[in-house]
Design an enzyme around this catalytic site. Structure first.
Site, PDB file in Angstrom:
ATOM      1  N   ASP A   1     -11.498   2.572   3.697  1.00 56.53           N
ATOM      2  CA  ASP A   1     -11.775   1.135   3.587  1.00 56.53           C
ATOM      3  C   ASP A   1     -13.280   0.878   3.452  1.00 56.53           C
ATOM      4  O   ASP A   1     -13.698  -0.222   3.084  1.00 56.53           O
ATOM      5  CB  ASP A   1     -11.266   0.408   4.846  1.00 56.53           C
ATOM      6  CG  ASP A   1      -9.992  -0.393   4.575  1.00 56.53           C
ATOM      7  OD1 ASP A   1      -9.722  -0.707   3.400  1.00 56.53           O
ATOM      8  OD2 ASP A   1      -9.292  -0.705   5.554  1.00 56.53           O
TER       9      ASP A   1
ATOM     10  N   LYS B   1       0.849  -1.202   0.000  1.00 60.46           N
ATOM     11  CA  LYS B   1       0.000   0.000   0.000  1.00 60.46           C
ATOM     12  C   LYS B   1       0.883   1.251   0.000  1.00 60.46           C
ATOM     13  O   LYS B   1       0.611   2.217  -0.705  1.00 60.46           O
ATOM     14  CB  LYS B   1      -0.946  -0.009   1.216  1.00 60.46           C
ATOM     15  CG  LYS B   1      -2.082  -1.009   1.051  1.00 60.46           C
ATOM     16  CD  LYS B   1      -2.944  -1.184   2.293  1.00 60.46           C
ATOM     17  CE  LYS B   1      -3.962  -2.302   2.035  1.00 60.46           C
ATOM     18  NZ  LYS B   1      -4.904  -2.517   3.128  1.00 60.46           N
TER      19      LYS B   1
ATOM     20  N   GLN C   1      -5.209  -2.090   9.287  1.00 54.82           N
ATOM     21  CA  GLN C   1      -5.051  -3.362   8.571  1.00 54.82           C
ATOM     22  C   GLN C   1      -5.700  -4.492   9.362  1.00 54.82           C
ATOM     23  O   GLN C   1      -5.489  -4.621  10.574  1.00 54.82           O
ATOM     24  CB  GLN C   1      -3.543  -3.632   8.344  1.00 54.82           C
ATOM     25  CG  GLN C   1      -3.255  -4.815   7.439  1.00 54.82           C
ATOM     26  CD  GLN C   1      -3.774  -4.612   6.020  1.00 54.82           C
ATOM     27  OE1 GLN C   1      -3.816  -3.500   5.501  1.00 54.82           O
ATOM     28  NE2 GLN C   1      -4.190  -5.696   5.384  1.00 54.82           N
TER      29      GLN C   1
HETATM   30  N1  LIG Z   1      -7.987  -2.847   6.327  1.00 52.22           N
HETATM   31  C1  LIG Z   1      -8.025  -3.838   5.417  1.00 52.22           C
HETATM   32  N2  LIG Z   1      -7.575  -5.042   5.736  1.00 52.22           N
HETATM   33  C2  LIG Z   1      -7.624  -6.040   4.806  1.00 52.22           C
HETATM   34  C3  LIG Z   1      -8.113  -5.780   3.496  1.00 52.22           C
HETATM   35  C4  LIG Z   1      -8.601  -4.494   3.206  1.00 52.22           C
HETATM   36  O1  LIG Z   1      -9.102  -4.202   2.094  1.00 52.22           O
HETATM   37  N3  LIG Z   1      -8.533  -3.540   4.193  1.00 52.22           N
HETATM   38  N4  LIG Z   1      -8.057  -6.780   2.530  1.00 52.22           N
HETATM   39  C5  LIG Z   1      -7.240  -7.942   2.742  1.00 52.22           C
HETATM   40  C6  LIG Z   1      -5.776  -7.804   2.445  1.00 52.22           C
HETATM   41  N5  LIG Z   1      -5.400  -6.878   1.362  1.00 52.22           N
HETATM   42  C7  LIG Z   1      -5.385  -5.551   1.637  1.00 52.22           C
HETATM   43  O2  LIG Z   1      -5.344  -5.090   2.719  1.00 52.22           O
HETATM   44  C8  LIG Z   1      -4.905  -7.352   0.117  1.00 52.22           C
HETATM   45  C9  LIG Z   1      -4.901  -8.685  -0.207  1.00 52.22           C
HETATM   46  C10 LIG Z   1      -4.310  -9.135  -1.410  1.00 52.22           C
HETATM   47  C11 LIG Z   1      -3.753  -8.246  -2.293  1.00 52.22           C
HETATM   48  C12 LIG Z   1      -3.072  -8.686  -3.551  1.00 52.22           C
HETATM   49  O3  LIG Z   1      -2.687  -7.874  -4.339  1.00 52.22           O
HETATM   50  N6  LIG Z   1      -2.850  -9.996  -3.749  1.00 52.22           N
HETATM   51  C13 LIG Z   1      -2.073 -10.484  -4.850  1.00 52.22           C
HETATM   52  C14 LIG Z   1      -1.148 -11.613  -4.386  1.00 52.22           C
HETATM   53  C15 LIG Z   1      -0.143 -11.122  -3.399  1.00 52.22           C
HETATM   54  C16 LIG Z   1       0.929 -12.164  -3.091  1.00 52.22           C
HETATM   55  O4  LIG Z   1       1.572 -12.659  -4.000  1.00 52.22           O
HETATM   56  O5  LIG Z   1       1.142 -12.420  -1.885  1.00 52.22           O
HETATM   57  C17 LIG Z   1      -2.997 -11.026  -5.957  1.00 52.22           C
HETATM   58  O6  LIG Z   1      -4.077 -11.522  -5.638  1.00 52.22           O
HETATM   59  O7  LIG Z   1      -2.572 -10.972  -7.102  1.00 52.22           O
HETATM   60  C18 LIG Z   1      -3.776  -6.917  -1.987  1.00 52.22           C
HETATM   61  C19 LIG Z   1      -4.347  -6.470  -0.799  1.00 52.22           C
HETATM   62  C20 LIG Z   1      -7.355  -8.367   4.199  1.00 52.22           C
HETATM   63  N7  LIG Z   1      -7.151  -7.276   5.094  1.00 52.22           N
END
Ligand SMILES: Nc1nc2c(c(=O)[nH]1)N[C@@H](CN(C=O)c1ccc(C(=O)N[C@@H](CCC(=O)O)C(=O)O)cc1)CN2
Length: 379
Positions: free
Chosen positions: A206, A139, A183
């Site tokens: 969020d 982020k 988070q």
């Molecule tokens: N406050 C928050 N907490 C959480 C959220 C949120 O939106 N707000 N969502 C999830 C985690 N998350 C962001 O926080 C998130 C999860 C996954 C990805 C992402 O880009 N994933 C990639 C793979 C990443 C890797 O290789 O490890 C993909 O799918 O291509 C971004 C953000 C829970 N908590």
């Protein structure tokens, strides 16, 4: 359409019914597949077919379906879900997220030039979960890439809840901060509701504050922010030109941060929405009727090819680590949908990784920009 010359007896699939970290390293399994008599691309009423595949008559119109003559020169054809190539369009979330970031970057610089304001995002991370630390780092990097200022607070796992609340209050009052997020998940000793309620709704990028969620659920009311992951799912559909109005949509999962808001967003766009969840009996009966499926359940490979109506659009929100000795990380990520099977049935599908995940962070940047514009009344 691809054809095979022999009668297909098996379909290769790496998605075992109960893929879990311990089973996921198993080699591709051969799933039994019986000869199925039906006329290719024509309506049929072969109950054997319906029973075996649990498909409804008429569904096999998809080009994803293969038709082969049986070895016995039967006048009918054999349906074999033995496609060798994916036929679905792959929805490239990485590339669409980059487009969104470029648009946000252009607006951030226009705003800075016009009124001298730079949007700011504050992130609070509690504890030392590796995945959470990675998301927070990503982020921060994403903010840098579009010119958004980022502020970060990292607290130890055993911090008192009051410490988190204190930082939230301070960011609520800070004019340089336009977006605040905590988070998730939080350590178990913390009251998540109390923490999320403390973020002022004008900075709730969020979209997790109950007032924003409540407005999303109401007709003729507008939330200030929509949660990033479901917003990203809808953005993918919009940017792919996939119609939502009048379509049947099934959302799998009813979490506050993905399933429930995703269902509400689809309904606001005039889809007819069904939510299936852990207590739904025979969820596949619902998914097979869907033009659009959003899977957000957190179970690796739960949605099989046979759950999907040919031609449906599949958005896979799941990001499930499964053990993989061949990967340098020791695991790989798979979605809630058996991609290998689904990509042969659906008309469009998001991959994991590289589908919805990158959109989550792109939508966060977009929400932060929207917040700064609203606070400074910048059009
Ligand atoms: N406050 C928050 N907490 C959480 C959220 C949120 O939106 N707000 N969502 C999830 C985690 N998350 C962001 O926080 C998130 C999860 C996954 C990805 C992402 O880009 N994933 C990639 C793979 C990443 C890797 O290789 O490890 C993909 O799918 O291509 C971004 C953000 C829970 N908590």
């Amino acid at each position: 359409m691809t054809t095979t010359s022999a009668t297909a007896k098996f379909v290769l699939s790496g998605c075992s019914p109960s893929s879990s970290p311990s089973t996921s390293t198993a080699p591709n399994r051969l799933l039994p597949f019986t000869n199925l008599n039906f006329k290719c691309r024509a309506f049929h009423s072969d109950h054997r077919f319906n029973r075996l595949l649990n498909f409804h008559a008429g569904y096999y119109k998809s080009p994803a379906f293969l038709c082969t003559r049986t070895a016995t020169h039967s006048p009918s054809f054999t349906a074999a879900a033995l496609a060798t190539e994916a036929s679905a369009k792959i929805i490239d979330g990485k590339s669409i997220a980059k487009d969104v970031r470029d648009e946000v970057a252009a607006e951030v610089s226009r705003m800075k030039e016009a009124i001298g304001v730079v949007p700011g995002l504050a992130v609070i991370l509690v504890g030392d979960r590796k995945d959470s630390a990675t998301y927070v780092r990503n982020k921060k990097k994403a903010c840098e890439s579009v010119g958004i200022n980022s502020f970060e607070v990292r607290l130890p796992e055993d911090s008192p809840e009051e410490e988190v609340l204190k930082h939230i209050r301070s960011f609520n009052d800070d004019p340089a901060v336009h977006g605040i997020l905590v988070q998730l998940p939080l350590p178990s000793h913390m009251n998540e509701k109390k923490v999320l309620d403390a973020v002022c709704i004008e900075k709730d990028v969020d979209g997790f504050h109950p007032l924003n969620i409540g407005r999303l659920a109401m007709r003729d009311r507008e939330p200030l922010f929509v949660p990033c992951t479901p917003k990203g799912c809808l953005e993918l559909l919009h940017r792919q030109g996939i119609a939502i109005k009048g379509k049947r949509a099934v959302v799998i999962g009813r979490s506050n941060i993905v399933g429930t808001p995703a269902a509400q967003l689809l309904q606001r766009e005039d889809a007819t929405v069904t939510v299936v969840h852990s207590r739904t009996t025979n969820p596949e009966e619902f998914t097979r009727e869907a033009d659009i499926i959003i899977a957000a359940v957190g179970k690796p490979n739960m949605v099989r090819g046979s759950w999907i109506k040919p031609g449906a659009v599949v958005i896979d929100v799941g990001i499930n680590p499964v053990e993989d000795a061949k990967s340098s990380r020791g695991y790989r990520l798979v979605g809630d949908v058996c991609y290998e099977e689904a990509s042969k049935i659906a008309s469009a599908i998001t991959p994991v990784p590289g589908g919805v995940g990158p959109m989550t962070i792109a939508m966060l940047l977009s929400n932060t920009l929207v917040s700064a514009k609203r606070i400074h009344n910048f059009k």
